[in-house]
Design a protein around this motif. Structure first.
Motif, short mmCIF file in Angstrom:
data_model
loop_
_atom_site.label_atom_id
_atom_site.label_comp_id
_atom_site.label_asym_id
_atom_site.label_seq_id
_atom_site.Cartn_x
_atom_site.Cartn_y
_atom_site.Cartn_z
N ALA A 74 6.68 -3.48 -6.85
CA ALA A 74 5.45 -2.94 -7.11
C ALA A 74 4.87 -3.40 -8.48
O ALA A 74 3.57 -3.79 -8.57
CB ALA A 74 5.46 -1.30 -7.15
N ARG A 75 5.80 -3.63 -9.57
CA ARG A 75 5.13 -4.21 -10.76
C ARG A 75 4.61 -5.62 -10.50
O ARG A 75 3.59 -5.51 -11.21
CB ARG A 75 6.35 -3.97 -11.69
N TRP A 76 5.12 -6.45 -9.96
CA TRP A 76 4.75 -7.74 -9.77
C TRP A 76 3.33 -7.64 -8.91
O TRP A 76 2.61 -8.44 -9.18
CB TRP A 76 5.74 -8.69 -9.03
N PHE A 77 3.38 -6.73 -7.95
CA PHE A 77 2.11 -6.72 -7.04
C PHE A 77 1.00 -6.31 -8.00
O PHE A 77 -0.08 -7.01 -8.00
CB PHE A 77 2.34 -5.73 -5.94
N ALA A 78 1.27 -5.26 -8.78
CA ALA A 78 0.35 -4.66 -9.77
C ALA A 78 -0.09 -5.85 -10.68
O ALA A 78 -1.17 -5.78 -11.34
CB ALA A 78 0.84 -3.43 -10.29
#
Length: 280
Positions: free
Chosen positions: A257-261
């Motif tokens: 989720a962090r890298w997508f964001a």
């Protein structure tokens, strides 16, 4: 996701009515082997059994193409077209080079590729040997009903992630990772694959940034939720196992989720250097 009026892609190969056909089943050397080891979302040994019961008897029985299948195929074609538009702009603008889009193979139940055979239970995957992404359209129902990642933008994120692997292939990243895996221990090879997958998540976020005008309220949360639902730690817990970080091949829910964001926030390919990052 607002897709009304969005064209469908011409880069679709529809194998749904000839289950198990096409592509040649024998594995080949070179980069073709890499993506077998990084296939889809369910390749890890610790979670591969999760979807076996879903696949059930469809392995040897051609699936009837339903109206829902047709809607999923049309949706996939339109989402693929958005990736073509986005990456055809990003490549010259940010990377000073042209973009050659992949073909998306739609199949029902099982199919073959130069990277090996696959079924709906393995999840979507990308084969660099033929530069094609592979998707069983029934996976969208699995994503929503069995994994709890609901919404059309969650499904769109799946396609964008596989296209991101093609972007990595175009940039020579897949080949370089494959070369490094050749002399690595299993734990080191898994760690490299995690960085590869998290980079694909970040690149998916870059795509999302450029289709912002097509997003509806809640779409971004759908994609972030999907990223969390397919984290290695979450899938291993769901399979009744204690998470084993050394076996991870795609990253934790939080990392995905962090890298997508991160990709969505910056909209820049250079923000997606997971291989140079000290902290994932």
């Amino acid at each position: 996701m607002k897709l009304r009026g969005i064209r469908g892609s011409r880069n679709i190969e529809d194998r749904r009515k000839r289950s198990g056909a096409g592509g040649g089943g024998a594995k080949i050397g070179g980069v073709g082997l890499l993506i077998v080891l990084a296939v889809g979302y369910f390749a890890g040994v610790d979670v591969s059994g999760l979807l076996q019961q879903i696949e059930g008897s469809q392995q040897n029985t051609p699936r009837q193409i339903s109206a829902e299948d047709e809607r999923a195929a049309q949706f996939s074609s339109q989402v693929l077209a958005t990736t073509e538009t986005v990456w055809s702009k990003i490549f010259p603008d940010q990377l000073n080079r042209p973009y050659e889009p992949p073909v998306l193979v739609l199949f029902a139940g099982q199919t073959a590729s130069p990277c090996g055979g696959a079924s709906g239970a393995t999840g979507p995957f990308y084969c660099p040997a033929d530069e094609k992404a592979y998707l069983d359209t029934e996976f969208f129902a699995t994503l929503s009903q069995n994994l709890g990642a609901k919404g059309d933008f969650a499904a769109a994120y799946v396609i964008a992630h596989e296209v991101a692997h093609h972007v990595q292939n175009e940039l020579g990243i897949l080949g370089e990772v494959h070369k490094r895996r050749q002399t690595a221990t299993q734990a080191q090879a898994n760690a490299l694959t995690v960085r590869l997958e998290l980079q694909a998540d970040c690149l998916s976020g870059v795509w999302a940034k450029y289709v912002d005008g097509l997003l509806e309220p809640g779409d971004l949360n759908e994609a972030l939720n999907a990223a969390r639902k397919i984290g290695d730690d979450h899938l291993q817990r769901r399979a009744g196992r204690v998470p084993q970080p050394h076996t991870f091949t795609h990253g934790t829910s939080k990392q995905r989720a962090r890298w997508f964001a991160r990709g969505y926030k910056g909209g820049d390919v250079r923000d997606c250097d997971t291989f140079g990052a000290d902290r994932l």
